[in-house]
Design a protein around this motif. Structure first.
Motif, mmCIF file in Angstrom:
data_model
loop_
_atom_site.group_PDB
_atom_site.id
_atom_site.type_symbol
_atom_site.label_atom_id
_atom_site.label_comp_id
_atom_site.label_asym_id
_atom_site.label_seq_id
_atom_site.Cartn_x
_atom_site.Cartn_y
_atom_site.Cartn_z
ATOM 1 N N ALA A 196 0.814 -1.208 0.000
ATOM 2 C CA ALA A 196 0.000 0.000 0.000
ATOM 3 C C ALA A 196 0.848 1.259 0.000
ATOM 4 O O ALA A 196 0.349 2.357 -0.165
ATOM 5 C CB ALA A 196 -0.913 -0.008 1.231
ATOM 6 N N GLY A 197 2.162 1.094 0.218
ATOM 7 C CA GLY A 197 3.039 2.256 0.245
ATOM 8 C C GLY A 197 3.134 2.824 1.645
ATOM 9 O O GLY A 197 2.301 2.581 2.505
ATOM 10 N N ARG A 198 4.184 3.620 1.905
ATOM 11 C CA ARG A 198 4.396 4.192 3.215
ATOM 12 C C ARG A 198 4.571 5.686 3.087
ATOM 13 O O ARG A 198 5.238 6.177 2.187
ATOM 14 C CB ARG A 198 5.648 3.593 3.860
ATOM 15 C CG ARG A 198 5.652 2.077 3.942
ATOM 16 C CD ARG A 198 6.858 1.605 4.738
ATOM 17 N NE ARG A 198 6.931 0.157 4.746
ATOM 18 C CZ ARG A 198 7.738 -0.528 3.936
ATOM 19 N NH1 ARG A 198 8.522 0.098 3.099
ATOM 20 N NH2 ARG A 198 7.758 -1.831 3.990
ATOM 21 N N PHE B 182 7.196 4.151 11.079
ATOM 22 C CA PHE B 182 7.548 3.840 12.455
ATOM 23 C C PHE B 182 6.445 3.071 13.184
ATOM 24 O O PHE B 182 6.511 2.893 14.394
ATOM 25 C CB PHE B 182 7.876 5.133 13.203
ATOM 26 C CG PHE B 182 9.037 5.869 12.591
ATOM 27 C CD1 PHE B 182 10.334 5.474 12.862
ATOM 28 C CD2 PHE B 182 8.828 6.922 11.723
ATOM 29 C CE1 PHE B 182 11.413 6.129 12.282
ATOM 30 C CE2 PHE B 182 9.892 7.582 11.145
ATOM 31 C CZ PHE B 182 11.195 7.183 11.426
ATOM 32 N N ILE B 183 5.442 2.619 12.467
ATOM 33 C CA ILE B 183 4.393 1.791 13.059
ATOM 34 C C ILE B 183 4.955 0.393 13.306
ATOM 35 O O ILE B 183 5.541 -0.213 12.413
ATOM 36 C CB ILE B 183 3.169 1.724 12.129
ATOM 37 C CG1 ILE B 183 2.510 3.101 12.019
ATOM 38 C CG2 ILE B 183 2.168 0.696 12.634
ATOM 39 C CD1 ILE B 183 1.407 3.169 10.990
ATOM 40 N N LEU B 184 4.783 -0.120 14.530
ATOM 41 C CA LEU B 184 5.346 -1.411 14.887
ATOM 42 C C LEU B 184 4.350 -2.550 14.779
ATOM 43 O O LEU B 184 4.750 -3.721 14.810
ATOM 44 C CB LEU B 184 5.923 -1.351 16.301
ATOM 45 C CG LEU B 184 7.006 -0.285 16.509
ATOM 46 C CD1 LEU B 184 7.539 -0.339 17.942
ATOM 47 C CD2 LEU B 184 8.136 -0.437 15.506
ATOM 48 N N GLU C 23 6.790 -7.501 3.176
ATOM 49 C CA GLU C 23 6.803 -6.514 2.089
ATOM 50 C C GLU C 23 5.719 -6.825 1.071
ATOM 51 O O GLU C 23 5.129 -5.909 0.482
ATOM 52 C CB GLU C 23 8.183 -6.486 1.436
ATOM 53 C CG GLU C 23 9.260 -5.890 2.335
ATOM 54 C CD GLU C 23 10.647 -5.992 1.738
ATOM 55 O OE1 GLU C 23 10.795 -6.628 0.653
ATOM 56 O OE2 GLU C 23 11.590 -5.445 2.341
ATOM 57 N N ARG C 24 5.426 -8.098 0.851
ATOM 58 C CA ARG C 24 4.355 -8.462 -0.067
ATOM 59 C C ARG C 24 2.999 -7.955 0.432
ATOM 60 O O ARG C 24 2.115 -7.621 -0.356
ATOM 61 C CB ARG C 24 4.288 -9.986 -0.228
ATOM 62 C CG ARG C 24 5.408 -10.607 -1.038
ATOM 63 C CD ARG C 24 5.258 -10.311 -2.531
ATOM 64 N NE ARG C 24 3.969 -10.732 -3.067
ATOM 65 C CZ ARG C 24 3.690 -11.949 -3.500
ATOM 66 N NH1 ARG C 24 4.611 -12.902 -3.447
ATOM 67 N NH2 ARG C 24 2.499 -12.237 -4.005
ATOM 68 N N PRO D 17 4.235 -1.720 7.292
ATOM 69 C CA PRO D 17 5.207 -0.699 7.678
ATOM 70 C C PRO D 17 6.570 -1.331 7.942
ATOM 71 O O PRO D 17 6.676 -2.509 8.307
ATOM 72 C CB PRO D 17 4.605 -0.104 8.954
ATOM 73 C CG PRO D 17 3.131 -0.334 8.807
ATOM 74 C CD PRO D 17 3.015 -1.668 8.113
ATOM 75 N N GLU D 18 7.608 -0.547 7.806
ATOM 76 C CA GLU D 18 8.971 -1.056 7.738
ATOM 77 C C GLU D 18 9.376 -1.944 8.909
ATOM 78 O O GLU D 18 10.042 -2.965 8.729
ATOM 79 C CB GLU D 18 9.951 0.119 7.632
ATOM 80 C CG GLU D 18 11.404 -0.285 7.486
ATOM 81 C CD GLU D 18 12.316 0.902 7.292
ATOM 82 O OE1 GLU D 18 13.530 0.690 7.203
ATOM 83 O OE2 GLU D 18 11.812 2.038 7.245
ATOM 84 N N PHE D 19 8.990 -1.567 10.120
ATOM 85 C CA PHE D 19 9.497 -2.283 11.294
ATOM 86 C C PHE D 19 8.502 -3.283 11.880
ATOM 87 O O PHE D 19 8.769 -3.873 12.926
ATOM 88 C CB PHE D 19 9.896 -1.270 12.369
ATOM 89 C CG PHE D 19 10.955 -0.308 11.912
ATOM 90 C CD1 PHE D 19 12.248 -0.734 11.644
ATOM 91 C CD2 PHE D 19 10.651 1.022 11.723
ATOM 92 C CE1 PHE D 19 13.220 0.127 11.206
ATOM 93 C CE2 PHE D 19 11.617 1.917 11.275
ATOM 94 C CZ PHE D 19 12.905 1.476 11.016
#
Length: 231
Positions: free
Chosen positions: A8-10, A16-18, A215-216, A220-222
């Protein structure tokens, strides 16, 4: 997340959403592990059900919209499925390390999910009286389901042993049922939450595989590696 799990993109602080949704809620449902048994008794709320639902109410409007809105989506995904009550209870217990058991308060797994969804909807309507919850959009893509099941399978024995030590047999089969019977995305996030709660050790290869799958789903990154026990 989109229906088929495309990223969905960031933007901005989403990086920084865990955690999000029901797995985020599960992460907030226990008291700190460092509290002694005596202190835990002192600080237990007089109405545990109300305290848990208070976390839902507090999330709406006070945490990132991505986190809060996913709570309603996740519970509707489960409620729209045909998963048995005991599966819903088991995955909730697994994601919270058994801290809050709905059955101890006269609630089945499905009734507990309905209470969460009702509280979430009512809280959103306090800001928007005309709000109508959208139909759930579970991730049902066969390839993504297979990939999640494959990753669960690589650590299934270790996770099941850890859950058995906390008197929670059948956690891994229940997680797999969420993946195949409700939603691959939610099943993966509840699996990750259980891995973190039970601090199951994994190596870097596992972490990289989990991250690639995250990632698929456009996480969010973390979200994937925060608090994983990577050795």
């Amino acid at each position: 997340m989109t229906e088929q799990g495309e990223p969905a993109g960031r933007t901005g602080d989403e990086a920084f959403i865990l955690d999000i949704g029901l797995s985020w809620l599960a992460s907030k449902s226990a008291y700190p592990s460092w509290l002694s048994a005596e202190d835990s008794d002192r600080f237990l709320p007089p109405n545990p059900v109300a305290a848990q639902l208070g976390l839902v109410k507090g999330a709406v409007g006070t945490v990132h919209r991505t986190i809060a809105m996913q709570i309603g989506e996740d519970t509707r995904r489960l409620l729209a499925s045909a998963l048995p009550d005991e599966v819903l209870r088991t995955v909730w217990l697994g994601a919270t390390k058994g801290y809050f058991d709905p059955a101890a308060h006269g609630l089945s797994g499905r009734q507990w999910m309905a209470r969460i969804e009702d509280t979430w909807t009512a809280s959103v309507r306090e800001a928007d009286a005309m709000f109508v919850p959208p139909k759930p959009q579970p991730v049902t893509d066969a390839d993504l389901r297979r990939r999640v099941l494959d990753q669960i399978g690589t650590v299934a024995d270790a996770l099941e042993r850890a859950a058995d030590e906390r008197s929670l047999p059948g956690l891994v089969p229940a997680l797999k049922q969420v993946v195949t019977g409700a939603c691959a995305d939610l099943g993966f996030r509840l699996f990750l939450r259980a891995m973190k709660e039970y601090f199951v050790a994994i190596d870097e290869n596992h972490c990289e595989a989990f991250t690639a799958l995250g990632e698929r789903f456009g996480y969010p990154e973390f979200l994937v590696d925060d608090n994983l026990n990577v050795g």
